[in-house]
Design an enzyme around this catalytic site. Structure first.
Site, PDB file in Angstrom:
ATOM      1  N   GLU A  37       0.840  -1.197   0.000  1.00  0.00           N
ATOM      2  CA  GLU A  37       0.000   0.000   0.000  1.00  0.00           C
ATOM      3  C   GLU A  37       0.874   1.246   0.000  1.00  0.00           C
ATOM      4  O   GLU A  37       1.850   1.343   0.746  1.00  0.00           O
ATOM      5  CB  GLU A  37      -0.913   0.031   1.232  1.00  0.00           C
ATOM      6  CG  GLU A  37      -1.781   1.293   1.280  1.00  0.00           C
ATOM      7  CD  GLU A  37      -2.630   1.385   2.533  1.00  0.00           C
ATOM      8  OE1 GLU A  37      -3.640   0.655   2.586  1.00  0.00           O
ATOM      9  OE2 GLU A  37      -2.284   2.157   3.440  1.00  0.00           O
ATOM     10  N   TYR A  69      -6.871   6.847  -0.209  1.00  0.00           N
ATOM     11  CA  TYR A  69      -7.510   8.163  -0.134  1.00  0.00           C
ATOM     12  C   TYR A  69      -7.195   8.770   1.223  1.00  0.00           C
ATOM     13  O   TYR A  69      -6.956   8.036   2.195  1.00  0.00           O
ATOM     14  CB  TYR A  69      -9.029   8.016  -0.172  1.00  0.00           C
ATOM     15  CG  TYR A  69      -9.685   8.113  -1.520  1.00  0.00           C
ATOM     16  CD1 TYR A  69      -8.955   8.119  -2.706  1.00  0.00           C
ATOM     17  CD2 TYR A  69     -11.074   8.187  -1.604  1.00  0.00           C
ATOM     18  CE1 TYR A  69      -9.591   8.193  -3.926  1.00  0.00           C
ATOM     19  CE2 TYR A  69     -11.720   8.261  -2.815  1.00  0.00           C
ATOM     20  CZ  TYR A  69     -10.975   8.258  -3.977  1.00  0.00           C
ATOM     21  OH  TYR A  69     -11.606   8.341  -5.180  1.00  0.00           O
ATOM     22  N   HIS A 170     -14.018  -3.196  14.384  1.00  0.00           N
ATOM     23  CA  HIS A 170     -14.117  -1.782  14.000  1.00  0.00           C
ATOM     24  C   HIS A 170     -14.605  -0.966  15.190  1.00  0.00           C
ATOM     25  O   HIS A 170     -15.494  -1.387  15.937  1.00  0.00           O
ATOM     26  CB  HIS A 170     -15.084  -1.631  12.821  1.00  0.00           C
ATOM     27  CG  HIS A 170     -15.044  -0.285  12.168  1.00  0.00           C
ATOM     28  ND1 HIS A 170     -15.635   0.819  12.731  1.00  0.00           N
ATOM     29  CD2 HIS A 170     -14.477   0.137  11.010  1.00  0.00           C
ATOM     30  CE1 HIS A 170     -15.442   1.868  11.941  1.00  0.00           C
ATOM     31  NE2 HIS A 170     -14.736   1.485  10.896  1.00  0.00           N
ATOM     32  N   GLN A 233       4.672   7.796  15.558  1.00  0.00           N
ATOM     33  CA  GLN A 233       3.783   7.885  14.406  1.00  0.00           C
ATOM     34  C   GLN A 233       2.879   6.657  14.320  1.00  0.00           C
ATOM     35  O   GLN A 233       1.672   6.767  14.093  1.00  0.00           O
ATOM     36  CB  GLN A 233       4.602   8.016  13.124  1.00  0.00           C
ATOM     37  CG  GLN A 233       3.757   8.070  11.848  1.00  0.00           C
ATOM     38  CD  GLN A 233       4.595   7.913  10.595  1.00  0.00           C
ATOM     39  OE1 GLN A 233       5.483   7.072  10.539  1.00  0.00           O
ATOM     40  NE2 GLN A 233       4.333   8.726   9.588  1.00  0.00           N
TER      41      GLN A 233
END
Length: 324
Positions: A37, A69, A170, A233
């Site tokens: 990715e 995106y 989720h 990060q």
């Protein structure tokens, strides 16, 4: 001798989690399928970094490479530009992220048709999150959720579609069972596979596979691996996605903020242990969140047994052909 080592080893071993052992010899490992990715660049310097990363990883012949995106589709045009360049100048298979947040069905379908016309056949279909952390609200004329988006994309063209899976559930799901039901709806709507959110505890993923199979899910669920060299990060990214960051991982990076070289070695060790354990447990495909940095991902691919073929010019193959 410390207190732990004085305890009887056998009872401790028998009561621990069961994993298959890591293979002792690299020759015994069959190289898995891999994919990468990338995220679209925001500046000229980041543009250079991205294509340097692609150039480095392309010879490993990934199954596909996805392009993300931003929240709410905020990097949509940069995503489109990156995907179009991948089609135009490389022999890689691009998988464009496509979300339904904040967009009508017509607008999403138009983007999908443009991708198909440009030669893109693989879509990573996601609900998406609004920018700024706002609560999700479906667009009045849009696809409500990712399962609806998958079905809509299949009506546009015969895309190969990947969707997201969440080994640790989720953050907005009502329950783990409801989250699995949602994953099954996405796959039943026409998705070919799921790619997981980042996870760092291998047992969470293996347990998720057991629960998915029990729920009637048989499609591939590819583990998403994020090599970590910048722990601060990685922790921010993980917290945004609801990923558990174990204390042992924080301890391993503790005190290394100004020691980039040691951080790289620690990062390689952590990721290598994770992927080798997964491979030993029968996992034969991995999706790497590269963060547009190639070196760690390249090293881990070698540990998995994936090698660049001598003379492989996957990245420049098309570009050079156009000059002839």
């Amino acid at each position: 001798m410390n207190a732990l080592s004085e305890q009887n080893v056998l009872p401790r071993w028998l009561s621990g989690e069961r994993f298959k052992p890591v293979a002792s010899g690299m020759a015994r490992l069959i190289p898995p399928a891999i994919s990468f990715e990338f995220f679209p660049p925001k500046t000229e310097a980041l543009e250079t970094q991205l294509w340097t990363c692609i150039d480095r990883l392309a010879p490993l012949a990934p199954r596909f490479v996805s392009v993300t995106y931003g929240a709410g589709g905020t990097t949509q045009e940069r995503t489109h530009a990156t995907v179009r360049r991948l089609v135009r100048e490389t022999s890689l298979v691009p998988a464009a992220h496509l979300t339904c947040v904040g967009a009508s069905r017509g607008a999403v379908d138009d983007v999908a048709r443009a991708y198909w016309d440009a030669g893109v056949r693989h879509i990573v279909a996601l609900r998406g999150d609004p920018p700024g952390g706002a609560p999700y609200q479906p667009h009045p004329q849009g696809y409500e959720y990712a399962a609806d988006l998958v079905a809509g994309l299949k009506r546009v063209a015969d895309f190969d579609i990947s969707v997201a899976a969440y080994p640790e559930t989720h953050a907005q799901a009502e329950s783990p069972a409801a989250d699995l039901d949602n994953l099954k709806r996405k796959l039943d709507a026409g998705a070919s596979r799921a790619i997981t959110q980042v996870f760092f505890e291998t047992g969470h993923y293996l347990d998720f596979l057991d629960r998915a199979l029990a729920a009637g899910i048989t499609a591939p669920i590819i583990p998403g691996i994020m090599p970590v060299s910048n722990f601060a990060q990685a922790k921010r990214i993980s917290e945004m996605g609801g990923t558990y960051v174990p204390g042992w991982m924080a301890d391993m990076f503790d005190g290394l903020d100004e020691d980039a070289e040691t951080r790289q070695m620690v990062a390689a060790s952590i990721a290598a242990e994770q992927v080798r354990t997964l491979q030993a447990n029968g996992i034969d495909e991995f999706h790497f969140y590269t963060l547009n940095r190639a070196d760690l991902t390249y090293a881990i691919a070698r540990i998995l047994g994936v090698k660049a073929k001598e003379g492989n010019t996957a990245f420049f193959e098309k570009k050079e052909a156009k000059k002839l």
